[in-house]
Design an enzyme around this catalytic site. Sequence first.
Site, PDB file in Angstrom:
ATOM      1  N   LYS A   1       0.822  -1.209   0.000  1.00 59.45           N
ATOM      2  CA  LYS A   1       0.000   0.000   0.000  1.00 59.45           C
ATOM      3  C   LYS A   1       0.857   1.260   0.000  1.00 59.45           C
ATOM      4  O   LYS A   1       0.521   2.243  -0.677  1.00 59.45           O
ATOM      5  CB  LYS A   1      -0.950   0.012   1.198  1.00 59.45           C
ATOM      6  CG  LYS A   1      -0.279   0.109   2.554  1.00 59.45           C
ATOM      7  CD  LYS A   1      -1.301   0.186   3.666  1.00 59.45           C
ATOM      8  CE  LYS A   1      -0.621   0.270   5.015  1.00 59.45           C
ATOM      9  NZ  LYS A   1       0.276   1.424   5.148  1.00 59.45           N
ATOM     10  N   THR A   2       1.970   1.255   0.753  1.00 61.62           N
ATOM     11  CA  THR A   2       2.854   2.421   0.759  1.00 61.62           C
ATOM     12  C   THR A   2       3.461   2.620  -0.628  1.00 61.62           C
ATOM     13  O   THR A   2       3.612   3.750  -1.103  1.00 61.62           O
ATOM     14  CB  THR A   2       3.970   2.252   1.806  1.00 61.62           C
ATOM     15  OG1 THR A   2       3.378   2.032   3.092  1.00 61.62           O
ATOM     16  CG2 THR A   2       4.852   3.487   1.852  1.00 61.62           C
TER      17      THR A   2
ATOM     18  N   ASP B   1      -3.427   7.530   4.070  1.00 64.44           N
ATOM     19  CA  ASP B   1      -2.907   6.199   4.376  1.00 64.44           C
ATOM     20  C   ASP B   1      -3.503   5.715   5.694  1.00 64.44           C
ATOM     21  O   ASP B   1      -3.928   6.524   6.531  1.00 64.44           O
ATOM     22  CB  ASP B   1      -1.378   6.272   4.466  1.00 64.44           C
ATOM     23  CG  ASP B   1      -0.730   4.898   4.514  1.00 64.44           C
ATOM     24  OD1 ASP B   1      -1.421   3.905   4.230  1.00 64.44           O
ATOM     25  OD2 ASP B   1       0.469   4.815   4.842  1.00 64.44           O
ATOM     26  N   GLU B   2      -3.523   4.400   5.905  1.00 66.34           N
ATOM     27  CA  GLU B   2      -4.018   3.792   7.156  1.00 66.34           C
ATOM     28  C   GLU B   2      -5.406   4.320   7.518  1.00 66.34           C
ATOM     29  O   GLU B   2      -5.691   4.669   8.666  1.00 66.34           O
ATOM     30  CB  GLU B   2      -3.033   4.065   8.308  1.00 66.34           C
ATOM     31  CG  GLU B   2      -1.612   3.599   8.068  1.00 66.34           C
ATOM     32  CD  GLU B   2      -1.451   2.083   8.118  1.00 66.34           C
ATOM     33  OE1 GLU B   2      -2.477   1.398   8.230  1.00 66.34           O
ATOM     34  OE2 GLU B   2      -0.310   1.606   8.050  1.00 66.34           O
TER      35      GLU B   2
ATOM     36  N   GLN C   1      -7.013  -4.686   9.727  1.00 64.53           N
ATOM     37  CA  GLN C   1      -5.956  -4.216  10.621  1.00 64.53           C
ATOM     38  C   GLN C   1      -6.397  -3.004  11.440  1.00 64.53           C
ATOM     39  O   GLN C   1      -5.566  -2.221  11.905  1.00 64.53           O
ATOM     40  CB  GLN C   1      -4.699  -3.869   9.820  1.00 64.53           C
ATOM     41  CG  GLN C   1      -4.081  -5.067   9.114  1.00 64.53           C
ATOM     42  CD  GLN C   1      -2.766  -4.727   8.445  1.00 64.53           C
ATOM     43  OE1 GLN C   1      -1.731  -4.534   9.089  1.00 64.53           O
ATOM     44  NE2 GLN C   1      -2.778  -4.653   7.119  1.00 64.53           N
TER      45      GLN C   1
ATOM     46  N   ARG D   1       2.991  -9.786  10.704  1.00 67.56           N
ATOM     47  CA  ARG D   1       4.269  -9.052  10.820  1.00 67.56           C
ATOM     48  C   ARG D   1       5.421  -9.942  10.348  1.00 67.56           C
ATOM     49  O   ARG D   1       6.535  -9.462  10.135  1.00 67.56           O
ATOM     50  CB  ARG D   1       4.558  -8.650  12.273  1.00 67.56           C
ATOM     51  CG  ARG D   1       3.608  -7.686  12.952  1.00 67.56           C
ATOM     52  CD  ARG D   1       3.270  -6.493  12.115  1.00 67.56           C
ATOM     53  NE  ARG D   1       2.093  -6.747  11.297  1.00 67.56           N
ATOM     54  CZ  ARG D   1       1.781  -6.067  10.204  1.00 67.56           C
ATOM     55  NH1 ARG D   1       2.576  -5.122   9.764  1.00 67.56           N
ATOM     56  NH2 ARG D   1       0.683  -6.354   9.518  1.00 67.56           N
TER      57      ARG D   1
END
Length: 709
Positions: free
Chosen positions: A35-36, A221-222, A252, A602
């Site tokens: 996504k980044t 973002d997020e 998330q 993670r």
Amino acid sequence: MKSEELLKDLNPDQIKGVIETEGPVLVLAGAGSGKTRLLTYKLAYLVKVLGIPAYSIFATTFTNKAAGEMKARAERLVGGALKGMWIGTFHSLCGRILRIEAEALGLTPEFTIYDEDDSLRLVKQIMRELKLDNFKVSPRGVASYISSLKEKLITPEEFNAIAMKGFESEIVPVYKEYQAALQRSNAVDFDDMIMYVVYLFRQNEEIHHRWASRFQYILVDEFQDTNRAQYELVKLLSAVHRNVTVVGDDDQSIYGWRGAEIRNILNFPNDFQGTKIVKLEQNYRSTRRILEVANAIVKNNSMRHEKRLWCNSEDGSLPTLNIYQNEYEEGSGIVKIISRLINDNGVSPNNIAILYRTNAQSRIFEEELRRANIPYQVVGGISFYQRSEIKDMLAYLKLIVNPKDNLSFARIVNLPPRGVGKSSIQKLEKESASRGIPIFTLCREGQLDFLPRLAQSGIKNFVSLIEELKGKKDDVYVLLKELVEKTGYIKMLEEEAEPESEERIENIYELLSSAYAFSESHPEDRSVEGYLAEVSLLTSVDQWDPNSGRVSLMTVHSAKGLEFEYVFVAGLEHGLFPLAKAEFDNELLEEERRLFYVATTRCKRGLWYSYALTRRMHGNENFCKASQFLEEIPKELLNVEGGSCDFALQYERDADFPISVNSRVLHPFFGFGRVLEIRGRGKNAIVTVLFEKFGIKKLALAFTELEIV
């Protein structure tokens, strides 16, 4: 630049997310799906391919570190600096807007930003003044409640109108005086930074239109972590052009406890008509078996957009479950595995992380790692900028920039000692309040006959020092260096000769290094104001060093957004992970499951789960049951060591328990009772029991020891 040349390294879904620029776009980006990368390329695409001026783009994320990395990557893609682009955290970008529009809110551009510690000190002071010292809720609880009100955009006046009797009515005067005190000190807290901008946009159509017109493209973002205030800000900023792209993963969303609302991402297509939805499901981080486990876990949640992670990487090894007798065996067992990874397999410690649900769990791992001589770092502990000596130095800087800051004045007027005791400070606070002027202004005027002579002399010297240093606030390093020399603060620490004094002195020199680095990297603005704006918004994750050569210890919340080759998820017991209070709250249970999903994703290669059969908590030794989340993992996807799959058999036994309405039962704590109702079937059943001594209780059958009598 042609788009084909720029986007050649992206997969088809990522390309779609980049080139969909007009109107509202929702990118559902699974863990490790890039996504980044998508956002970075979208920034470059807007500027380099579409020719959009960088200054008309508003890009926001949740950490300064992530924002800095995103900007640096985008600049590499476009081959030059993105001058004028607004990229940063919600708080930092709103802070910039507030500096420009300060007068409309009755502030000056030099306003101080109070962190959580400052806010707590102010709440304590106000509760003391209002004689609420014995209030049944602690100052920290009151501060937290006020913060939650601001996240929901509820002002003191609005809260006064809706507050219930009792607890809430007691908070009304604290909240009202808290905001008034901030205003008098020309200060804002973290929550104000967003709430004030939303308030300003709602109240002033001209200002709102100017900012909404300025930003042609909004990138977030997020997005799953946004609260109501942040959501409203996005809606207001995108009101003119409607070109808003939000990227996030509802699976998330793990910050409900601090105001994040998962409904923001779930309801986005309804709130923004014509939304285009793009799904990123290809994972570039983990092995296939880890992803299979992650998918098996999160599919049990009902509040989510449907998606499934997949990858082209190797199958990898099965995640391992280790069952230990107690938390001490868990600590030593995990560290033994880490020792083998480092010594036998040549794994660097910085590629290893131990994750846990609560900060209190770190102690045993720290002890075992020290015993094994393995370097480690605890992420999410006391931040460098929260240490008392650093807070003292920053308070000096804040007062130099903003003489109205009464809280900073009270903190450092007698550091080092100048004969100005607590009694004198309280008299100063009372006198300044009665005259309606800041304490520093009162002291500068010199009419202090109500104070002892020693205090008057100390204050005179203090005021002279602050006035002298004001002229050097354009270069934070020059000013801070002189401040350290002229205050005598280091001399004070040397004379204390305490065991930690040397470390505190080193911390101050490290602060000087921080100021120097800021001046070097911001040649266009080396001011104290700029430096304070940056450090006041740093988080513990911003200061995490991925190349430290140390094992990372952190809560799962702190690990959000990070990745490691090898991950240990410890303490997977019912009542700890998930927390006990999630037992009867389905929304909270789903958030705990998302947290477990985050912990799992993670990991790149090697994943270990563990739980203890007994654990001492709150001074008592408790017998533990395995987390229900472990039972949700198919047995063929889990390698069990140190025991057997008895935790799964326990669920099966409970599911087959011959219980019915009106059964008389015995509970090990609540005693005798009668079953009133059963909801659900098997392991998911919830039984309502009327106990003779404790009244009605609702119990999850899978985790309850009930005996029919």
